[in-house]
Design a protein around this motif. Structure first.
Motif, PDB file in Angstrom:
ATOM      1  N   THR A  25       0.840  -1.196   0.000  1.00 20.82           N
ATOM      2  CA  THR A  25       0.000   0.000   0.000  1.00 20.82           C
ATOM      3  C   THR A  25       0.876   1.248   0.000  1.00 20.82           C
ATOM      4  N   VAL A  26       0.719   2.079  -1.024  1.00 15.73           N
ATOM      5  CA  VAL A  26       1.528   3.288  -1.169  1.00 15.73           C
ATOM      6  C   VAL A  26       0.731   4.499  -0.715  1.00 15.73           C
ATOM      7  N   TRP A  27       1.365   5.352   0.054  1.00 17.16           N
ATOM      8  CA  TRP A  27       0.773   6.642   0.429  1.00 17.16           C
ATOM      9  C   TRP A  27       0.851   7.540  -0.805  1.00 17.16           C
ATOM     10  N   GLU A  28      -0.253   7.647  -1.501  1.00 15.16           N
ATOM     11  CA  GLU A  28      -0.287   8.447  -2.719  1.00 15.16           C
ATOM     12  C   GLU A  28      -0.316   9.924  -2.362  1.00 15.16           C
ATOM     13  N   LEU A  29       0.647  10.651  -2.854  1.00 13.27           N
ATOM     14  CA  LEU A  29       0.710  12.092  -2.610  1.00 13.27           C
ATOM     15  C   LEU A  29      -0.107  12.806  -3.686  1.00 13.27           C
ATOM     16  N   PRO A  30      -1.171  13.507  -3.312  1.00 12.14           N
ATOM     17  CA  PRO A  30      -1.938  14.232  -4.333  1.00 12.14           C
ATOM     18  C   PRO A  30      -1.059  15.263  -5.027  1.00 12.14           C
ATOM     19  N   GLU A  31      -1.217  15.380  -6.331  1.00 15.59           N
ATOM     20  CA  GLU A  31      -0.381  16.289  -7.106  1.00 15.59           C
ATOM     21  C   GLU A  31      -1.141  17.564  -7.420  1.00 15.59           C
ATOM     22  N   TYR A  70      13.495  -4.035  11.119  1.00 13.19           N
ATOM     23  CA  TYR A  70      12.626  -3.295  12.034  1.00 13.19           C
ATOM     24  C   TYR A  70      12.068  -2.050  11.356  1.00 13.19           C
ATOM     25  N   MET A  71      12.898  -1.376  10.572  1.00 10.57           N
ATOM     26  CA  MET A  71      12.443  -0.182   9.869  1.00 10.57           C
ATOM     27  C   MET A  71      11.354  -0.523   8.861  1.00 10.57           C
ATOM     28  N   SER A  72      11.508  -1.620   8.153  1.00  6.29           N
ATOM     29  CA  SER A  72      10.490  -2.039   7.194  1.00  6.29           C
ATOM     30  C   SER A  72       9.169  -2.312   7.891  1.00  6.29           C
ATOM     31  N   GLU A  73       9.235  -3.062   8.983  1.00  6.06           N
ATOM     32  CA  GLU A  73       8.033  -3.490   9.692  1.00  6.06           C
ATOM     33  C   GLU A  73       7.302  -2.344  10.366  1.00  6.06           C
ATOM     34  N   LYS A  74       8.048  -1.463  11.033  1.00 11.64           N
ATOM     35  CA  LYS A  74       7.431  -0.461  11.893  1.00 11.64           C
ATOM     36  C   LYS A  74       7.289   0.917  11.245  1.00 11.64           C
ATOM     37  N   LEU A  75       8.061   1.190  10.188  1.00 17.41           N
ATOM     38  CA  LEU A  75       8.055   2.527   9.604  1.00 17.41           C
ATOM     39  C   LEU A  75       7.744   2.504   8.121  1.00 17.41           C
ATOM     40  N   TRP A  76       8.520   1.781   7.348  1.00 22.69           N
ATOM     41  CA  TRP A  76       8.467   1.911   5.892  1.00 22.69           C
ATOM     42  C   TRP A  76       7.147   1.397   5.314  1.00 22.69           C
ATOM     43  N   LYS A  77       6.727   0.216   5.753  1.00 20.42           N
ATOM     44  CA  LYS A  77       5.450  -0.310   5.272  1.00 20.42           C
ATOM     45  C   LYS A  77       4.257   0.472   5.809  1.00 20.42           C
ATOM     46  N   PRO A  78       4.177   0.730   7.124  1.00 17.85           N
ATOM     47  CA  PRO A  78       3.037   1.508   7.629  1.00 17.85           C
ATOM     48  C   PRO A  78       2.964   2.920   7.043  1.00 17.85           C
ATOM     49  N   GLY A 121       9.125  13.353   5.795  1.00 22.60           N
ATOM     50  CA  GLY A 121       9.005  14.711   6.317  1.00 22.60           C
ATOM     51  C   GLY A 121       7.562  15.115   6.540  1.00 22.60           C
ATOM     52  N   GLN A 122       6.677  14.763   5.597  1.00 23.99           N
ATOM     53  CA  GLN A 122       5.264  15.104   5.737  1.00 23.99           C
ATOM     54  C   GLN A 122       4.643  14.381   6.925  1.00 23.99           C
ATOM     55  N   MET A 123       5.043  13.138   7.154  1.00 22.12           N
ATOM     56  CA  MET A 123       4.546  12.395   8.307  1.00 22.12           C
ATOM     57  C   MET A 123       4.900  13.131   9.600  1.00 22.12           C
ATOM     58  N   PHE A 124       6.124  13.631   9.700  1.00 22.88           N
ATOM     59  CA  PHE A 124       6.514  14.365  10.905  1.00 22.88           C
ATOM     60  C   PHE A 124       5.768  15.697  10.990  1.00 22.88           C
ATOM     61  N   LEU A 125       5.534  16.346   9.855  1.00 23.85           N
ATOM     62  CA  LEU A 125       4.772  17.586   9.879  1.00 23.85           C
ATOM     63  C   LEU A 125       3.357  17.326  10.394  1.00 23.85           C
ATOM     64  N   GLN A 126       2.821  16.137  10.102  1.00 24.15           N
ATOM     65  CA  GLN A 126       1.461  15.769  10.499  1.00 24.15           C
ATOM     66  C   GLN A 126       1.411  15.058  11.850  1.00 24.15           C
ATOM     67  N   GLY A 127       2.463  15.209  12.641  1.00 20.89           N
ATOM     68  CA  GLY A 127       2.449  14.637  13.977  1.00 20.89           C
ATOM     69  C   GLY A 127       2.510  13.129  13.995  1.00 20.89           C
ATOM     70  N   GLY A 128       3.182  12.546  12.993  1.00 23.31           N
ATOM     71  CA  GLY A 128       3.353  11.096  12.947  1.00 23.31           C
ATOM     72  C   GLY A 128       2.287  10.366  12.160  1.00 23.31           C
ATOM     73  N   MET A 129       1.318  11.088  11.604  1.00 28.14           N
ATOM     74  CA  MET A 129       0.264  10.484  10.788  1.00 28.14           C
ATOM     75  C   MET A 129       0.738  10.315   9.355  1.00 28.14           C
ATOM     76  N   ALA A 130       0.482   9.160   8.777  1.00 26.43           N
ATOM     77  CA  ALA A 130       0.838   8.911   7.390  1.00 26.43           C
ATOM     78  C   ALA A 130      -0.152   7.929   6.789  1.00 26.43           C
ATOM     79  N   ASN A 131      -0.630   8.268   5.609  1.00 25.13           N
ATOM     80  CA  ASN A 131      -1.521   7.366   4.881  1.00 25.13           C
ATOM     81  C   ASN A 131      -2.728   6.960   5.725  1.00 25.13           C
ATOM     82  N   GLY A 132      -3.202   7.904   6.537  1.00 24.96           N
ATOM     83  CA  GLY A 132      -4.415   7.679   7.302  1.00 24.96           C
ATOM     84  C   GLY A 132      -4.246   6.949   8.614  1.00 24.96           C
ATOM     85  N   GLN A 133      -3.007   6.729   9.042  1.00 26.53           N
ATOM     86  CA  GLN A 133      -2.819   6.048  10.320  1.00 26.53           C
ATOM     87  C   GLN A 133      -1.673   6.679  11.108  1.00 26.53           C
ATOM     88  N   GLN A 134      -1.724   6.482  12.418  1.00 30.53           N
ATOM     89  CA  GLN A 134      -0.663   6.990  13.286  1.00 30.53           C
ATOM     90  C   GLN A 134       0.502   6.013  13.242  1.00 30.53           C
TER      91      GLN A 134
END
Length: 410
Positions: free
Chosen positions: A73-79, A262-270, A307-320
């Motif tokens: 599942t890719v976090w699609e960035l609106p263009e 660990y990065m794949s499991e906890k950060l990159w995929k989510p 960077g956008q995830m950190f700007l959004q307080g850790g939220m990315a692709n609709g999840q914390q």
């Protein structure tokens, strides 16, 4: 912060092998692949001006690596393309956008505004799928892994001693400082971060032995060779890539996984990363570790997502993905810790640089790599560069960023 006296030419293969006494590794399935003189010489010369625009795009052909797998599942960035054309003044000279990017030796520029992809430029043979090594930008990712491990209950407190998790550090310079001290680059360990590649400085000695010749690991040096410095832990800021390497080894120890896993499991995929990333290693896979201090290769867009995830307080692709309290703790300076030295324009929190004049925070890397997060203006700028000098050109980049911000907010 750190001292600059850059020696452009790296070691030759013969010098690397002779001065370091030759490789001394555990058995590997195919050690000759990474220990051949040609490969050692390539690693020794990876910073060479005139070619670093290219080497920074292809580190996986010179180093053993570990992939950080992206998910399905890719976090699609609106263009929402917005023009950045117009005049730019850089150090008193006027350029158009292309001229400004060439003046600041840019391989890639990716800009998000209000969570939308408003601009991207790729140069010098790169593209959206190019995974660039962006050096100490990796430190902000390693810090995030510490935060995730704490959220998982694997690190009880940042005020725990390093030796609580790495008992092999007893008797070394890391016998005393806490995890928090390392996050703030205040370990008190005797370390001089001076970029004289090809010389005999402390940083270069470890760089040449670990990353070039694969003689030993960064954390082996920390455990066996590091010593306390003149200052107590937490007393003085001293930028030390060795501190970040030890943080990465704490992540390994408490999770029982490689940093890449660990990065794949906890950060990159989510997070919804679009492409696999990779870490360059300080040895072949059977003995090497991820170079946690400066060895992560990522696409421009995935850096922008981070960077956008950190700007959004850790939220990315609709999840914390990253706890909101960690984002604040890692990027908002504590009282008394900004600036990092009297009169300095910047501070340093948990492996993120902070701007003493605003709420901007940044992941920064050698040769002028940036993930610049501007909460007030809701802008994330990723700039991937290939300057001849490893440090010293921040002013011209800040001029560029200010003018990009003005064009997007006028």
């Amino acid at each position: 912060m750190f001292q600059l006296n850059y020696v452009a030419a790296g070691l030759t293969a013969a010098a690397a092998l002779t001065s370091m006494g030759g490789p001394a590794l555990a058995q590997s399935d195919d050690p000759s692949r990474w220990l051949a003189p040609t490969m050692i010489e390539a690693r020794a010369n990876m910073f060479m001006p005139g070619l670093n625009y290219l080497t920074f795009q292809h580190m996986d052909q010179m180093f053993a690596t570990r992939e950080v797998a992206a998910g399905d599942t890719v976090w699609e960035l609106p263009e929402n393309p917005m023009s950045l054309e117009g005049d730019y003044t850089i150090q008193g000279e006027t350029f158009d956008l292309e001229g400004a990017l060439e003046r600041t030796r840019t391989n890639a520029l990716v800009v998000l505004k209000d969570g939308e992809l408003v601009h991207e430029t790729y140069r010098n043979g790169s593209g959206p799928d190019t995974r660039f090594l962006t050096f100490s930008v990796a430190k902000s990712y390693t810090s995030t892994l510490i935060g995730l491990a704490r959220a998982d209950g694997l690190i009880e407190s940042l005020d725990d001693k390093v030796t609580t998790y790495l008992p092999e550090m007893e008797g070394s310079g890391y016998d005393g400082p806490t995890v928090r001290d390392l996050l703030r680059m205040r370990s008190g360990v005797n370390w001089e971060e001076r970029y004289e590649f090809g010389s005999e400085t402390q940083l270069t000695t470890v760089h040449d032995n670990s990353l070039v010749a694969y003689n030993y690991r960064w954390c082996d040096y920390a455990a066996n060779e590091s010593e306390p410095g003149a200052n107590a832990p937490d007393a003085v800021f001293n930028y030390a890539t060795l501190d970040t390497s030890v943080l990465g080894c704490i992540v390994e120890r408490v999770t029982g996984k490689t940093g890449a896993e660990y990065m794949s499991e906890k950060l990159w995929k989510p997070m919804g990363a679009e492409h696999d990333a990779y870490w360059i290693m300080d040895g072949p896979d059977d003995v090497g570790r991820e170079f946690f201090g400066a060895g992560l290769a990522v696409t421009g867009r995935d850096h922008a997502r981070f960077g956008q995830m950190f700007l959004q307080g850790g939220m990315a692709n609709g999840q914390q993905v990253v706890p909101a309290d960690w984002v604040t703790e890692a990027t908002v300076p504590d009282e008394g810790y900004e600036p990092f030295a009297e009169g300095a324009p910047m501070g340093y929190q948990y492996q993120w640089w902070t701007d003493a004049a605003s709420d901007v925070f940044m992941a920064l890397g050698l040769h002028h790599q940036f993930i610049r997060v501007d909460p007030e203006n809701d802008i994330v700028i990723v700039k991937i560069s290939y300057t001849q000098e490893p440090v010293g050109r921040d002013a011209e980049n800040e001029e560029l960023f200010a003018q990009i911000t003005a064009k997007l907010t006028q």
